[in-house]
Scaffold this active site. Structure first.
Site, PDB file in Angstrom:
ATOM      1  N   SER A 102      -6.484  10.798   5.677  1.00 50.76           N
ATOM      2  CA  SER A 102      -5.918   9.568   5.116  1.00 50.76           C
ATOM      3  C   SER A 102      -4.607   9.132   5.753  1.00 50.76           C
ATOM      4  O   SER A 102      -4.106   8.054   5.421  1.00 50.76           O
ATOM      5  CB  SER A 102      -5.718   9.721   3.604  1.00 50.76           C
ATOM      6  N   LYS A 123      -4.465   5.660   7.058  1.00 44.89           N
ATOM      7  CA  LYS A 123      -4.061   4.487   6.276  1.00 44.89           C
ATOM      8  C   LYS A 123      -2.687   3.958   6.675  1.00 44.89           C
ATOM      9  O   LYS A 123      -2.337   2.832   6.300  1.00 44.89           O
ATOM     10  CB  LYS A 123      -4.092   4.813   4.789  1.00 44.89           C
ATOM     11  N   SER A 166      -3.715   6.484  -2.386  1.00 48.72           N
ATOM     12  CA  SER A 166      -4.583   6.639  -1.212  1.00 48.72           C
ATOM     13  C   SER A 166      -6.007   6.155  -1.475  1.00 48.72           C
ATOM     14  O   SER A 166      -6.988   6.757  -1.022  1.00 48.72           O
ATOM     15  CB  SER A 166      -4.602   8.108  -0.761  1.00 48.72           C
ATOM     16  N   LYS A 214       2.538   9.211   4.189  1.00 50.56           N
ATOM     17  CA  LYS A 214       1.113   9.364   3.861  1.00 50.56           C
ATOM     18  C   LYS A 214       0.624  10.793   4.048  1.00 50.56           C
ATOM     19  O   LYS A 214       0.856  11.405   5.079  1.00 50.56           O
ATOM     20  CB  LYS A 214       0.279   8.420   4.746  1.00 50.56           C
TER      21      LYS A 214
END
Length: 385
Positions: free
Chosen positions: A57, A60, A117, A223
């Site tokens: 993730s 992202k 997320s 993140k």
């Protein structure tokens, strides 16, 4: 063209040698890691930083960068309402439980991406900004090339494991550095908990996947990531005493180890290094004449911080800077490069900063130019007499 030379003797910081993994016992359990100072991009530590790995993730971050740029360019608006597609609502992994046909603002969807997320939220935003998920992904890869990323290829905007979807610790740090220039992002990534769909029977509690936001002083993003293929990874950033650090670890065995080792990287950075912006209290480098501009003069400003980095306690020679202004012809837009500022230590260039103008300047039309020239002639004649 105008030259400006200012001599500055400072206690601060310029060149920093890269610390290799063998020289410092950091991120021992990570497959790869990197530590940089954000404003300069100076590398303070690295370990297998160019190894191609699954980013999960952390993907992202590039998605959030494109979404923020779309908002800044007028493609999206924060209060714009997005209708969720079947494709978006069907995303697996982490979600904010979007339903097909549900309507949610860009701001709330972005909150769902930055804090929780949400894979469904990021796909909804991707479709809203570029029409389709595939088109959005192609722009992700285009932006990666613009940023000079050499070991990154995206196959989706969320980071679920997919063939040929990879990145590296170095590339992740470069995306994070670009993203951190958009300070709006920290209004979301620094939040530990929040809610969506308040006052409805589908209210959802969002808890930040980045626990360091709560438990490490100064952390405000960015993140985390986990998949079976990636292991535990994180790109985190913290700011103390005016210095922003970006740290990345990939392929950690557990979330606890991920947080422990990234915290140790921050501890090392803030204990060992400091920064100084040479132009911190100087917002403008002066007014310069614009060729064919509707406004005759415009202020020239640095596009980024003129920061130098140094280990605490180390000495430094005489620092100077000079500017080279060479592109002041209308039309101009704020952000256009009009020259550069060179930072020198004992006469040797140690860094450069692009210069721009503080506002847009349109091109003057023929009538306005005629009247200006007539004015100059009259003023000139008066002054001579």
């Amino acid at each position: 063209m105008k030259k400006l030379m200012v001599v500055l003797v400072l206690f601060s910081l310029f060149y920093v040698p890269i610390v290799k993994a063998d020289d410092l016992q950091l991120a021992l359990n990570a497959k790869s890691a990197i530590l940089i100072e954000a404003s300069t991009g100076k590398i303070l530590y690295e370990k297998n930083a160019d190894e191609k790995l699954v980013p999960a993730s952390m993907t992202k971050m590039m998605s959030m960068l494109l979404i923020l740029e779309a908002i800044e360019n007028g493609i999206l608006k924060w209060d714009q309402v997005v209708t969720v597609s079947e494709n978006a609502s069907g995303m697996g992994g982490s979600q904010i439980l979007l339903e097909t046909g549900e309507k949610m603002t860009v701001q709330d969807l972005f909150k769902g991406v930055a804090i929780a997320s949400g894979n469904d939220a990021v796909v909804a935003l991707a479709e809203a900004s570029y029409g389709s998920e595939n088109t959005f992904v192609s722009h992700m890869n285009k932006r990666a090339k613009q940023l000079g990323l050499k070991n990154t290829n995206f196959k989706n905007p969320h980071g679920l494991d997919a063939a040929d979807h990879y990145s590296s610790a170095r590339d992740m740090s470069l995306i994070a550095r670009e993203l951190s220039k958009h300070e709006k992002v920290f209004e979301f990534t620094s939040v530990y908990e929040d809610y969506l769909r308040q006052n409805t029977d589908r209210k959802i509690w969002l808890v930040n996947t980045n626990k360091l936001v709560r438990f490490y002083d100064g952390v405000d993003g960015l993140k985390t990531g986990f998949t079976n293929g990636a292991g535990y990874c994180i790109t985190a950033t913290a700011k103390k005493n005016g210095m922003r650090i970006i740290a990345v670890v990939m392929g950690e065995p557990t979330s606890k180890m991920r947080n422990k080792e990234i915290s140790e990287m921050f501890d090392y950075s803030f204990a060992q290094y400091k920064t100084k912006d040479l132009l911190k209290n100087k917002k403008s480098l002066g007014k310069y004449r614009v060729d064919s501009g509707k406004e005759e003069y415009v202020s020239v400003i640095p596009k980024g911080p003129s920061t130098v980095v140094r280990k605490k306690g180390e000495q430094i020679g005489t620092l100077t800077y000079d500017t080279d202004i060479n592109n002041l012809k209308a039309p101009l837009k704020k952000g256009d490069v009009v020259g550069n500022l060179k930072i020198k230590e004992d006469g040797k260039i140690i860094g450069t900063v692009d210069l721009t103008v503080d506002r847009d300047v349109s091109k003057i039309n023929f009538i306005e130019l005629f009247l200006r020239n007539l004015r100059d002639i009259i003023i000139g004649n008066v002054s001579i007499s």
